[in-house]
Design a protein around this motif. Structure first.
Motif, PDB file in Angstrom:
ATOM      1  N   PHE B 519       0.798  -1.218   0.000  1.00  0.00           N
ATOM      2  CA  PHE B 519       0.000   0.000   0.000  1.00  0.00           C
ATOM      3  C   PHE B 519       0.838   1.278   0.000  1.00  0.00           C
ATOM      4  O   PHE B 519       0.459   2.289  -0.542  1.00  0.00           O
ATOM      5  CB  PHE B 519      -0.982  -0.010   1.184  1.00  0.00           C
ATOM      6  CG  PHE B 519      -0.331   0.240   2.503  1.00  0.00           C
ATOM      7  CD1 PHE B 519      -0.251   1.528   2.996  1.00  0.00           C
ATOM      8  CD2 PHE B 519       0.213  -0.803   3.245  1.00  0.00           C
ATOM      9  CE1 PHE B 519       0.361   1.787   4.203  1.00  0.00           C
ATOM     10  CE2 PHE B 519       0.831  -0.559   4.445  1.00  0.00           C
ATOM     11  CZ  PHE B 519       0.907   0.736   4.931  1.00  0.00           C
ATOM     12  N   TRP B 520       2.042   1.203   0.603  1.00  0.00           N
ATOM     13  CA  TRP B 520       2.842   2.421   0.659  1.00  0.00           C
ATOM     14  C   TRP B 520       3.516   2.754  -0.660  1.00  0.00           C
ATOM     15  O   TRP B 520       4.199   3.743  -0.786  1.00  0.00           O
ATOM     16  CB  TRP B 520       3.859   2.360   1.795  1.00  0.00           C
ATOM     17  CG  TRP B 520       4.672   1.094   1.822  1.00  0.00           C
ATOM     18  CD1 TRP B 520       4.364  -0.068   2.452  1.00  0.00           C
ATOM     19  CD2 TRP B 520       5.919   0.872   1.164  1.00  0.00           C
ATOM     20  NE1 TRP B 520       5.340  -1.005   2.223  1.00  0.00           N
ATOM     21  CE2 TRP B 520       6.306  -0.453   1.457  1.00  0.00           C
ATOM     22  CE3 TRP B 520       6.748   1.670   0.372  1.00  0.00           C
ATOM     23  CZ2 TRP B 520       7.485  -1.007   0.943  1.00  0.00           C
ATOM     24  CZ3 TRP B 520       7.923   1.117  -0.124  1.00  0.00           C
ATOM     25  CH2 TRP B 520       8.287  -0.204   0.164  1.00  0.00           C
ATOM     26  N   ARG B 521       3.295   1.894  -1.670  1.00  0.00           N
ATOM     27  CA  ARG B 521       3.826   2.258  -2.988  1.00  0.00           C
ATOM     28  C   ARG B 521       2.697   2.593  -3.949  1.00  0.00           C
ATOM     29  O   ARG B 521       2.933   2.904  -5.096  1.00  0.00           O
ATOM     30  CB  ARG B 521       4.652   1.108  -3.569  1.00  0.00           C
ATOM     31  CG  ARG B 521       5.759   0.663  -2.667  1.00  0.00           C
ATOM     32  CD  ARG B 521       6.655  -0.297  -3.364  1.00  0.00           C
ATOM     33  NE  ARG B 521       7.582   0.406  -4.255  1.00  0.00           N
ATOM     34  CZ  ARG B 521       8.685  -0.158  -4.754  1.00  0.00           C
ATOM     35  NH1 ARG B 521       8.966  -1.398  -4.479  1.00  0.00           N
ATOM     36  NH2 ARG B 521       9.476   0.528  -5.545  1.00  0.00           N
ATOM     37  N   ARG B 522       1.451   2.499  -3.468  1.00  0.00           N
ATOM     38  CA  ARG B 522       0.312   2.746  -4.349  1.00  0.00           C
ATOM     39  C   ARG B 522       0.195   4.198  -4.752  1.00  0.00           C
ATOM     40  O   ARG B 522       0.174   5.084  -3.892  1.00  0.00           O
ATOM     41  CB  ARG B 522      -0.987   2.378  -3.636  1.00  0.00           C
ATOM     42  CG  ARG B 522      -1.145   0.914  -3.402  1.00  0.00           C
ATOM     43  CD  ARG B 522      -2.125   0.306  -4.378  1.00  0.00           C
ATOM     44  NE  ARG B 522      -2.189  -1.127  -4.180  1.00  0.00           N
ATOM     45  CZ  ARG B 522      -2.984  -1.702  -3.285  1.00  0.00           C
ATOM     46  NH1 ARG B 522      -3.773  -0.958  -2.547  1.00  0.00           N
ATOM     47  NH2 ARG B 522      -2.988  -3.007  -3.164  1.00  0.00           N
ATOM     48  N   PRO B 523       0.049   4.465  -6.042  1.00  0.00           N
ATOM     49  CA  PRO B 523      -0.113   5.854  -6.468  1.00  0.00           C
ATOM     50  C   PRO B 523      -1.386   6.497  -5.907  1.00  0.00           C
ATOM     51  O   PRO B 523      -1.381   7.694  -5.600  1.00  0.00           O
ATOM     52  CB  PRO B 523      -0.176   5.780  -7.994  1.00  0.00           C
ATOM     53  CG  PRO B 523      -0.163   4.348  -8.360  1.00  0.00           C
ATOM     54  CD  PRO B 523       0.181   3.536  -7.169  1.00  0.00           C
ATOM     55  N   GLU B 524      -2.433   5.705  -5.719  1.00  0.00           N
ATOM     56  CA  GLU B 524      -3.690   6.284  -5.211  1.00  0.00           C
ATOM     57  C   GLU B 524      -3.504   6.883  -3.825  1.00  0.00           C
ATOM     58  O   GLU B 524      -4.010   7.953  -3.519  1.00  0.00           O
ATOM     59  CB  GLU B 524      -4.813   5.231  -5.148  1.00  0.00           C
ATOM     60  CG  GLU B 524      -5.331   4.794  -6.511  1.00  0.00           C
ATOM     61  CD  GLU B 524      -4.493   3.691  -7.138  1.00  0.00           C
ATOM     62  OE1 GLU B 524      -3.440   3.314  -6.547  1.00  0.00           O
ATOM     63  OE2 GLU B 524      -4.855   3.202  -8.224  1.00  0.00           O
ATOM     64  N   ILE B 525      -2.765   6.147  -2.967  1.00  0.00           N
ATOM     65  CA  ILE B 525      -2.534   6.621  -1.612  1.00  0.00           C
ATOM     66  C   ILE B 525      -1.748   7.924  -1.633  1.00  0.00           C
ATOM     67  O   ILE B 525      -2.133   8.931  -1.036  1.00  0.00           O
ATOM     68  CB  ILE B 525      -1.735   5.563  -0.803  1.00  0.00           C
ATOM     69  CG1 ILE B 525      -2.432   4.210  -0.843  1.00  0.00           C
ATOM     70  CG2 ILE B 525      -1.452   6.068   0.607  1.00  0.00           C
ATOM     71  CD1 ILE B 525      -3.389   3.953   0.249  1.00  0.00           C
ATOM     72  N   TRP B 526      -0.632   7.910  -2.366  1.00  0.00           N
ATOM     73  CA  TRP B 526       0.222   9.099  -2.392  1.00  0.00           C
ATOM     74  C   TRP B 526      -0.480  10.268  -3.073  1.00  0.00           C
ATOM     75  O   TRP B 526      -0.322  11.409  -2.664  1.00  0.00           O
ATOM     76  CB  TRP B 526       1.558   8.788  -3.068  1.00  0.00           C
ATOM     77  CG  TRP B 526       2.407   7.969  -2.162  1.00  0.00           C
ATOM     78  CD1 TRP B 526       2.670   6.637  -2.265  1.00  0.00           C
ATOM     79  CD2 TRP B 526       3.049   8.410  -0.970  1.00  0.00           C
ATOM     80  NE1 TRP B 526       3.445   6.230  -1.214  1.00  0.00           N
ATOM     81  CE2 TRP B 526       3.700   7.299  -0.408  1.00  0.00           C
ATOM     82  CE3 TRP B 526       3.147   9.644  -0.317  1.00  0.00           C
ATOM     83  CZ2 TRP B 526       4.440   7.385   0.777  1.00  0.00           C
ATOM     84  CZ3 TRP B 526       3.886   9.730   0.854  1.00  0.00           C
ATOM     85  CH2 TRP B 526       4.526   8.608   1.394  1.00  0.00           C
ATOM     86  N   GLY B 527      -1.258   9.958  -4.099  1.00  0.00           N
ATOM     87  CA  GLY B 527      -2.009  11.015  -4.774  1.00  0.00           C
ATOM     88  C   GLY B 527      -2.979  11.690  -3.824  1.00  0.00           C
ATOM     89  O   GLY B 527      -3.083  12.918  -3.787  1.00  0.00           O
ATOM     90  N   SER B 528      -3.670  10.881  -3.004  1.00  0.00           N
ATOM     91  CA  SER B 528      -4.616  11.469  -2.051  1.00  0.00           C
ATOM     92  C   SER B 528      -3.889  12.324  -1.017  1.00  0.00           C
ATOM     93  O   SER B 528      -4.341  13.420  -0.679  1.00  0.00           O
ATOM     94  CB  SER B 528      -5.402  10.376  -1.323  1.00  0.00           C
ATOM     95  OG  SER B 528      -5.852   9.426  -2.250  1.00  0.00           O
ATOM     96  N   ILE B 529      -2.746  11.809  -0.545  1.00  0.00           N
ATOM     97  CA  ILE B 529      -1.990  12.595   0.444  1.00  0.00           C
ATOM     98  C   ILE B 529      -1.582  13.928  -0.174  1.00  0.00           C
ATOM     99  O   ILE B 529      -1.715  14.984   0.448  1.00  0.00           O
ATOM    100  CB  ILE B 529      -0.746  11.819   0.934  1.00  0.00           C
ATOM    101  CG1 ILE B 529      -1.190  10.544   1.658  1.00  0.00           C
ATOM    102  CG2 ILE B 529       0.108  12.691   1.847  1.00  0.00           C
ATOM    103  CD1 ILE B 529      -0.046   9.647   2.096  1.00  0.00           C
ATOM    104  N   ALA B 530      -1.124  13.900  -1.422  1.00  0.00           N
ATOM    105  CA  ALA B 530      -0.690  15.131  -2.084  1.00  0.00           C
ATOM    106  C   ALA B 530      -1.840  16.134  -2.147  1.00  0.00           C
ATOM    107  O   ALA B 530      -1.659  17.323  -1.874  1.00  0.00           O
ATOM    108  CB  ALA B 530      -0.169  14.845  -3.490  1.00  0.00           C
TER     109      ALA B 530
END
Lengths: 75, 542
Positions: B519-530
């Motif tokens: 999960f910590w490499r998922r673009p969706e997660i990082w995109g939401s954080i951004a």
């Protein structure tokens, strides 16, 4: 779908980058230590070359360090 | 006129070391250039930290840095809109939704996607307009650089142009996109390390952020508070212009369809890295205002030339704000480093244009219209030749572009002719399977015509806006809307492509790949954080 492993196609960028930054850090540090003092009137008496040179040297060394360990891991 | 800055031996040593390392890196990459994909797309093999920084850096050219410092001296904190709402949503959208189409279809350029999704004519239109725009930008960059180096150091225009063009030519010729990307990453660090000292010393001089705020008018300190009407803020744009024109059309048009930035994502080693590229770049992007907006504000607070208290008889030259600030605070040593950072961003901006140009030229123009189906070595050689004449052409352009007051506005103007409508073509192409080949073509064409027409009407005083910038933002919006509507209308009357041909190109006809990564490499997660971080920043600086 299994992901393709990195082919380590090119040489490691961390090496030239780390070398350049270490070099910059070193010469700024030395210039800050042994260079003229009066130029720091501009920067409110702060010896920016000395401080920033030290910071840049650490950044450069980190890159070289990472590059070194990466290479040892893969061999 | 005496140069503003005098460099000494240590500064030249720093400059020379940079030039030397770029040439060494370029030359060292030469032996890896075996196929045309190695040259144009780095063999699709780079890790995401490198492509992310290059993705960001390709846009952090010197024009951008100097122009944005100028904008913040003129408009204050409003300039953050170019970094937050005007970049982050588009970068996240590219990574999450659009990257799979670009990367998985194995297209080698943006125009090539248009060929697969629509038809040859759409590709041709985009490829030619892109090639022209790229060379224009490259020429602008060079001219701006030469002008600034003359003012700053007293170098002649010709010697700056030949130095930068020569170095860029050497490293791109040998290493292609990889050289360009490696240099962009080096530039990323140099520009940060070069500009942070002036930010620090400047802030210390005015008494920190609160001291700075005390010296500035209220309109300079809020990103949204004064956006209710165009007359209430120095930019002369209301919130709708910013959201629709900049945040939606210009930003999405640039970040998701401009091949200059998209090419960096295509160089990634796999789809997951490709999707992470723009998203991870969003984080440093949000911090860039620290090294461009803060210096602009400092210039207004400290340098008498930019003081707002003066009754404005002559408009100050905003483009020299950064240089004057550097001269004011930095001693030799770190001064050389800052100058090197600027030179690096000039060069890598130009190299970015040259590599995007040689790729589109070779694959989409030469390989499509001039010599089809040649062996791969032939195209590799053509790429190297295109590098040479791309650089020569830029040198020519550099001497032509001289009559616009604010470089940044000019850049926005060109973008809005070509890039703004393009995003409508992509949006419909990727998410509406009924868009037809000729719908795409006529939509794009009418979008470009609409932009040009709008510009003409504005210049002839038929349409009025409270500022040049407002005109650009709304022009982009109308061009986009024209493209969007025309594409849909024409699609109802022309023949569709068979669904089998659109597999992998359109969202509804592409099987979803489930991300296998943690999960910590998922673009969706990082995109939401951004996006969350972006919202918080906007609230803080409301």
């Amino acid at each position: 779908m299994p992901e393709k492993k990195s082919r380590s196609h090119f040489f490691d960028l961390k090496i030239p980058l780390g070398s350049l930054l270490s070099f910059y850090g070193l010469i700024l540090l030395l210039y800050g230590l042994f260079g003229p003092r009066h130029i720091y009137e501009k920067s409110l008496g702060l010896n920016v070359n000395l401080i920033w040179g030290a910071v840049i040297m650490v950044v450069g060394a980190l890159f070289l360090g990472f590059a070194h360990f990466r290479r040892r891991d893969s061999s | 006129m005496d140069p503003i800055i005098s460099l000494n031996l240590i500064d030249y040593l720093i400059l020379a070391a940079y030039v030397a390392i770029t040439i060494v890196v370029g030359y060292a990459l030469k032996k890896y250039m075996k196929t045309s994909e190695d040259f144009f797309l780095s063999g699709r093999s780079l890790p995401s930290w490198i492509t992310s920084l290059a993705f960001l850096s390709a846009n952090l050219g010197a024009l951008e840095v100097i122009g944005m410092v100028a904008n913040s001296a003129k408009y204050g904190i409003l300039t953050v809109h170019f970094y937050w709402i005007g970049a982050i949503p588009a970068m996240v959208f590219l990574g999450i939704f659009m990257m799979p189409f670009y990367y998985n279809t194995k297209v080698r350029s943006v125009p090539e996607y248009l060929k697969l999704r629509y038809n040859e004519a759409t590709r041709g239109l985009n490829a030619f307009s892109f090639a022209i725009m790229t060379l224009l930008m490259s020429g602008i960059s060079m001219y701006a650089m030469a002008l600034i180096f003359r003012m700053m150091l007293g170098w002649s225009l010709t010697s700056s142009i030949l130095l930068s063009a020569g170095v860029v030519l050497i490293y791109v010729f040998f290493g292609g996109l990889s050289s360009s990307i490696y240099n962009e990453v080096i530039q990323f660090f140099l520009i940060w390390l070069g500009l942070l000292p002036v930010v620090y010393v400047g802030l210390k001089a005015v008494g920190g952020f609160s001291g700075l705020a005390a010296k500035l008018p209220d309109t300079f300190l809020h990103a949204w508070k004064n956006m209710g009407s165009a007359a209430a803020n120095p930019m002369g744009v209301d919130w709708m212009g910013v959201v629709l024109g900049l945040g939606f059309v210009l930003s999405f048009g640039y970040w998701t369809t401009d091949f200059l930035v998209v090419q960096r994502t295509l160089a990634s080693e796999n789809i997951s890295a490709a999707r992470r590229t723009p998203i991870m770049a969003a984080f440093p992007k949000m911090l860039v205002p620290l090294i461009v907006v803060v210096p602009g504000l400092l210039a207004v607070a400290i340098l008498p030339e930019y003081s707002l208290a003066l009754p404005g008889s002559a408009t100050p030259d905003y483009n020299s704000a950064l240089i004057l600030l550097l001269a004011h605070y930095l001693p030799n040593g770190v001064l050389g480093l800052a100058i090197t950072g600027l030179l690096a961003s000039f060069m890598s901006g130009m190299a970015g244009n040259v590599t995007a140009f040689n790729t589109v030229w070779t694959y989409d123009i030469y390989g499509t219209y001039i010599k089809k189906n040649m062996p791969d070595e032939h195209y590799l050689m053509m790429g190297k030749l295109a590098t040479i004449f791309g650089v020569l052409f830029s040198i020519g352009t550099a001497y032509i572009v001289q009559s616009f007051p604010n470089l940044m506005d000019y850049m926005q103007l060109i973008f809005s002719f070509f890039n703004a409508p393009l995003f409508a073509t992509f949006l419909l192409g990727m998410f509406w399977k009924k868009a037809t080949p000729w719908g795409g073509f006529f939509g794009l064409l009418s979008g470009i015509v609409a932009a040009a027409g709008h510009y003409l009407l504005y210049k002839l005083n038929v349409i009025h806006y409270s500022s040049e910038m407002a005109a650009n933002f709304f022009q982009a919006w109308w061009a986009w809307l024209t493209d969007f509507v025309v594409t849909i209308v024409v699609s109802f009357f022309t023949r569709k492509k068979a669904e089998s041909e659109l597999k992998g190109l359109v969202y509804s006809l592409t099987p979803r790949t489930k991300g296998s990564e943690m999960f910590w490499r998922r673009p969706e997660i990082w995109g939401s954080i951004a996006l969350v971080v972006m919202v918080i920043l906007n609230i803080i600086f409301w």
